[in-house]
Motif scaffolding. Structure first.
Motif, PDB file in Angstrom:
ATOM      1  N   UNK A 171      92.051   9.865 108.905  1.00  0.00           N
ATOM      2  CA  UNK A 171      91.105   9.591 109.981  1.00  0.00           C
ATOM      3  C   UNK A 171      90.972   8.093 110.162  1.00  0.00           C
ATOM      4  N   UNK A 172      91.187   7.633 111.375  1.00  0.00           N
ATOM      5  CA  UNK A 172      91.075   6.219 111.671  1.00  0.00           C
ATOM      6  C   UNK A 172      89.669   5.874 112.111  1.00  0.00           C
ATOM      7  N   UNK A 173      89.396   4.572 112.173  1.00  0.00           N
ATOM      8  CA  UNK A 173      88.090   4.092 112.650  1.00  0.00           C
ATOM      9  C   UNK A 173      88.137   4.061 114.166  1.00  0.00           C
ATOM     10  N   UNK A 174      87.234   4.807 114.798  1.00  0.00           N
ATOM     11  CA  UNK A 174      87.200   4.829 116.264  1.00  0.00           C
ATOM     12  C   UNK A 174      86.548   3.551 116.781  1.00  0.00           C
ATOM     13  N   UNK A 175      86.972   3.132 117.971  1.00  0.00           N
ATOM     14  CA  UNK A 175      86.359   1.963 118.592  1.00  0.00           C
ATOM     15  C   UNK A 175      84.984   2.327 119.125  1.00  0.00           C
ATOM     16  N   UNK A 176      83.964   1.627 118.633  1.00  0.00           N
ATOM     17  CA  UNK A 176      82.594   1.890 119.074  1.00  0.00           C
ATOM     18  C   UNK A 176      81.960   0.592 119.549  1.00  0.00           C
ATOM     19  N   UNK A 177      80.977   0.647 120.435  1.00  0.00           N
ATOM     20  CA  UNK A 177      80.321  -0.579 120.897  1.00  0.00           C
ATOM     21  C   UNK A 177      79.675  -1.310 119.742  1.00  0.00           C
TER      22      UNK A 177
END
Length: 310
Positions: A304-310
């Motif tokens: 699981x990768x780190x999702x782009x979040x604000x």
């Protein structure tokens, strides 16, 4: 069913002398025997990853288990003292007499034709070792055991030390908790918190929960809890039950441990462009820890990768 964990154990890296990392010393590198299982007195999980672009993935995990009496390891526990004969020996040999490759630690049936002391799994690693220093050490066989090759294509090697996670874990403050904490701090502040909560996404909550979970021990590189649940770093790409394949024996696979992103700091794999990377690696193994022959059984790893979040 094999024994399940009741609490999470945390793994931390620790430097150790080369002799302490040999297989006959049973270093903690996800060495996970099962109490009460004679056939799993020795049980290890081995996670492999390609570090070279364009792959930088190639994740595979294997399980191996043996009874206490076997053809590879001594029945008695290994000595905790430095071996007196060679100290930092890299000429590895199993109880059965089989030698191991100086480069990767796999079975080494091939030997250097000059010194006949250096063992290899094949010609590729023999050539790598020759260029990395064996050419010079080969002419001085008395010093061969002390010449530890520097194979920079391998990851740095550490031992994993284990601590049990504290029962009291910081929790994420949700909207209701925040309103209770505000109390008499004013209606304007409460309205501001309410507005923030409405805009908070599920992704934000999962990531904040992940950060809170590891806040007390930010250096943890591994979380072990057979039969428990992983902590996800993102709301994206969380596997469903159907995504975790059953073991070939027919049993379900259950979560056993996860590798944390902090490990990347120790692997020295960073480079410009493509590089090894992950959010977490969750490993699922046979719930019955079945014995399929005498070799290695492949298990399942979810990246699981780190999702782009604000």
């Amino acid at each position: 069913m094999a024994a399940l964990a009741s609490r999470v154990e945390l793994g931390f890296t620790e430097e150790a002398p080369a002799w302490r990392l040999r297989s006959d010393q049973f270093p903690s590198k996800v060495y996970a025997p099962l109490p009460g299982r004679a056939d799993a007195f020795h049980r290890g999980l081995f996670l492999f990853c390609c570090r070279e672009p364009p792959c930088c993935a190639g994740l595979r995990v294997f399980r191996n288990q043996l009874p206490r009496k076997n053809d590879f390891y001594s029945y008695e526990p290994p000595s905790e003292n430095l071996p007196p004969e060679t100290g930092e020996s890299v000429c590895l040999q199993l109880k059965s007499g089989a030698h191991l490759c100086r480069v990767c630690g796999c079975l080494g049936p091939k030997t250097c034709s000059r010194c006949h002391k250096a063992h290899y799994c094949g010609k590729v690693h023999q050539a790598l070792d020759w260029r990395s220093g064996h050419k010079q050490a080969c002419s001085q066989p008395d010093h061969l055991d002390h010449a530890i090759p520097d194979h920079n294509f391998l990851f740095p090697e550490f031992e994993i030390v284990i601590e049990t996670e504290d029962e009291i874990i910081p929790e994420v403050v949700d909207k209701e908790d925040a309103a209770e904490i505000v109390g008499s701090m004013g209606e304007a502040l409460e309205e501001e918190l309410d507005s923030m909560a409405k805009h908070e996404s599920r992704e934000d909550k999962i990531f904040q929960k992940f950060k809170a979970q590891i806040a007390c021990e930010p250096e943890q590189i591994l979380r072990y809890g057979r039969g428990l649940a992983p902590i996800w770093i993102s709301g994206e790409n969380i596997p469903q039950e159907k995504d975790i394949p059953d073991c070939p024996c027919g049993a379900k696979r259950i979560f056993e441990f996860q590798v944390m992103p902090q490990l990347l700091n120790y692997l020295k794999a960073d480079r410009l462009g493509t590089s090894v990377d992950w959010g977490i690696l969750a490993v699922f193994t046979c719930a019955e820890s079945c014995s399929l022959g005498t070799g290695y059984t492949e298990e399942f790893v979810w990246k699981q990768d780190v999702a782009d979040t604000p």
